[in-house]
Design a protein around this motif. Structure first.
Motif, PDB file in Angstrom:
ATOM      1  N   GLU A  16      16.260  33.494  24.130  1.00  0.00           N
ATOM      2  CA  GLU A  16      16.822  32.951  22.896  1.00  0.00           C
ATOM      3  C   GLU A  16      17.298  31.518  23.113  1.00  0.00           C
ATOM      4  O   GLU A  16      17.079  30.646  22.268  1.00  0.00           O
ATOM      5  N   LYS A  17      17.939  31.280  24.260  1.00  0.00           N
ATOM      6  CA  LYS A  17      18.409  29.941  24.596  1.00  0.00           C
ATOM      7  C   LYS A  17      17.215  28.991  24.747  1.00  0.00           C
ATOM      8  O   LYS A  17      17.216  27.874  24.211  1.00  0.00           O
ATOM      9  N   GLN A  18      16.179  29.443  25.461  1.00  0.00           N
ATOM     10  CA  GLN A  18      14.984  28.640  25.665  1.00  0.00           C
ATOM     11  C   GLN A  18      14.315  28.319  24.322  1.00  0.00           C
ATOM     12  O   GLN A  18      13.901  27.178  24.082  1.00  0.00           O
ATOM     13  N   SER A  19      14.235  29.313  23.460  1.00  0.00           N
ATOM     14  CA  SER A  19      13.616  29.114  22.145  1.00  0.00           C
ATOM     15  C   SER A  19      14.396  28.104  21.317  1.00  0.00           C
ATOM     16  O   SER A  19      13.805  27.273  20.616  1.00  0.00           O
ATOM     17  N   SER A  20      15.699  28.169  21.401  1.00  0.00           N
ATOM     18  CA  SER A  20      16.540  27.234  20.658  1.00  0.00           C
ATOM     19  C   SER A  20      16.329  25.807  21.150  1.00  0.00           C
ATOM     20  O   SER A  20      16.219  24.865  20.339  1.00  0.00           O
ATOM     21  N   ILE A  38       4.310  16.794  20.133  1.00  0.00           N
ATOM     22  CA  ILE A  38       4.524  18.208  19.782  1.00  0.00           C
ATOM     23  C   ILE A  38       3.386  19.048  20.341  1.00  0.00           C
ATOM     24  O   ILE A  38       3.616  20.087  20.969  1.00  0.00           O
ATOM     25  N   ARG A  39       2.146  18.597  20.141  1.00  0.00           N
ATOM     26  CA  ARG A  39       0.989  19.327  20.678  1.00  0.00           C
ATOM     27  C   ARG A  39       1.068  19.442  22.196  1.00  0.00           C
ATOM     28  O   ARG A  39       0.798  20.497  22.769  1.00  0.00           O
ATOM     29  N   GLU A  40       1.455  18.347  22.841  1.00  0.00           N
ATOM     30  CA  GLU A  40       1.565  18.360  24.310  1.00  0.00           C
ATOM     31  C   GLU A  40       2.623  19.359  24.776  1.00  0.00           C
ATOM     32  O   GLU A  40       2.413  20.095  25.740  1.00  0.00           O
ATOM     33  N   TRP A  41       3.781  19.360  24.095  1.00  0.00           N
ATOM     34  CA  TRP A  41       4.832  20.303  24.462  1.00  0.00           C
ATOM     35  C   TRP A  41       4.390  21.752  24.232  1.00  0.00           C
ATOM     36  O   TRP A  41       4.664  22.626  25.048  1.00  0.00           O
ATOM     37  N   LEU A  42       3.717  21.973  23.129  1.00  0.00           N
ATOM     38  CA  LEU A  42       3.240  23.334  22.850  1.00  0.00           C
ATOM     39  C   LEU A  42       2.275  23.811  23.931  1.00  0.00           C
ATOM     40  O   LEU A  42       2.345  24.961  24.374  1.00  0.00           O
ATOM     41  N   GLN A  43       1.388  22.942  24.369  1.00  0.00           N
ATOM     42  CA  GLN A  43       0.459  23.293  25.450  1.00  0.00           C
ATOM     43  C   GLN A  43       1.222  23.556  26.750  1.00  0.00           C
ATOM     44  O   GLN A  43       0.911  24.501  27.481  1.00  0.00           O
ATOM     45  N   GLU A  44       2.204  22.730  27.037  1.00  0.00           N
ATOM     46  CA  GLU A  44       3.023  22.900  28.243  1.00  0.00           C
ATOM     47  C   GLU A  44       3.756  24.252  28.210  1.00  0.00           C
ATOM     48  O   GLU A  44       3.755  25.012  29.173  1.00  0.00           O
ATOM     49  N   TRP A  45       4.370  24.554  27.090  1.00  0.00           N
ATOM     50  CA  TRP A  45       5.109  25.815  26.970  1.00  0.00           C
ATOM     51  C   TRP A  45       4.185  27.012  27.052  1.00  0.00           C
ATOM     52  O   TRP A  45       4.534  28.042  27.623  1.00  0.00           O
ATOM     53  N   GLU A  46       3.011  26.878  26.461  1.00  0.00           N
ATOM     54  CA  GLU A  46       2.039  27.966  26.516  1.00  0.00           C
ATOM     55  C   GLU A  46       1.639  28.252  27.966  1.00  0.00           C
ATOM     56  O   GLU A  46       1.593  29.412  28.389  1.00  0.00           O
ATOM     57  N   SER A  47       1.395  27.221  28.740  1.00  0.00           N
ATOM     58  CA  SER A  47       1.023  27.430  30.143  1.00  0.00           C
ATOM     59  C   SER A  47       2.201  27.979  30.945  1.00  0.00           C
ATOM     60  O   SER A  47       2.025  28.832  31.812  1.00  0.00           O
ATOM     61  N   GLU A  48       3.413  27.531  30.657  1.00  0.00           N
ATOM     62  CA  GLU A  48       4.609  28.072  31.322  1.00  0.00           C
ATOM     63  C   GLU A  48       4.753  29.562  31.036  1.00  0.00           C
ATOM     64  O   GLU A  48       5.059  30.351  31.925  1.00  0.00           O
ATOM     65  N   ASP A  49       4.543  29.938  29.776  1.00  0.00           N
ATOM     66  CA  ASP A  49       4.716  31.334  29.369  1.00  0.00           C
ATOM     67  C   ASP A  49       3.630  32.245  29.929  1.00  0.00           C
ATOM     68  O   ASP A  49       3.829  33.454  30.040  1.00  0.00           O
ATOM     69  N   LYS A  50       2.479  31.669  30.280  1.00  0.00           N
ATOM     70  CA  LYS A  50       1.394  32.461  30.866  1.00  0.00           C
ATOM     71  C   LYS A  50       1.539  32.632  32.374  1.00  0.00           C
ATOM     72  O   LYS A  50       0.830  33.438  32.968  1.00  0.00           O
ATOM     73  N   ALA A  51       2.448  31.887  32.988  1.00  0.00           N
ATOM     74  CA  ALA A  51       2.648  31.966  34.441  1.00  0.00           C
ATOM     75  C   ALA A  51       3.057  33.387  34.823  1.00  0.00           C
ATOM     76  O   ALA A  51       3.745  34.078  34.063  1.00  0.00           O
ATOM     77  N   PRO A  52       2.628  33.846  36.017  1.00  0.00           N
ATOM     78  CA  PRO A  52       2.901  35.233  36.433  1.00  0.00           C
ATOM     79  C   PRO A  52       4.381  35.606  36.463  1.00  0.00           C
ATOM     80  O   PRO A  52       4.744  36.734  36.199  1.00  0.00           O
ATOM     81  N   ASN A  53       5.246  34.662  36.768  1.00  0.00           N
ATOM     82  CA  ASN A  53       6.673  34.979  36.879  1.00  0.00           C
ATOM     83  C   ASN A  53       7.485  34.304  35.772  1.00  0.00           C
ATOM     84  O   ASN A  53       8.647  33.970  35.970  1.00  0.00           O
TER      85      ASN A  53
END
Length: 109
Positions: A16-20, A38-53
């Motif tokens: 929730e904190k991260q989303s905020s 914005i597009r760059e950040w979205l791509q960055e966050w998407e790759s972070e969220d796909k990381a195994p840990n």
């Protein structure tokens, strides 16, 4: 199970904190009109969220384990209730026999 529940709560709070923080970042970039950023950040966050840990994956795994544990405990509880009913009936039948009552079975009639 308590520990799993606490971890799930902690991960949820962190998500929730991260989303905020992410929402604030996107909002400021929207105001600035920097859509490419914005597009760059979205791509960055998407790759972070796909990381195994990733935090998101740890939260999902913890919730999954918590759900399994709750199911296992519920099954044990139900199993215990069935055993209690069976032993309770067996105990009642033994008490009735001791008091001179005959069990009600077809071969005793």
């Amino acid at each position: 199970m308590t520990q799993l529940s606490e971890w799930a709560d902690q991960y949820r709070a962190e998500l929730e904190k991260q989303s905020s923080v992410r929402a604030s970042q996107v909002e400021s970039l929207l105001i600035a009109g920097d859509y490419e950023a914005i597009r760059e950040w979205l791509q960055e966050w998407e790759s972070e969220d796909k990381a195994p840990n990733s935090l998101q994956k740890r939260y999902r795994e913890t919730r999954k384990e918590l759900k399994k544990e709750r199911y296992r405990q519920r099954q044990q509880q139900l199993y215990g209730e069935v055993i209690d009913k069976i032993t309770g009936k067996a105990s009642a039948q033994a008490t009735n026999q001791d008091a001179g009552f005959l069990p009600t079975t077809d071969f005793n009639r």
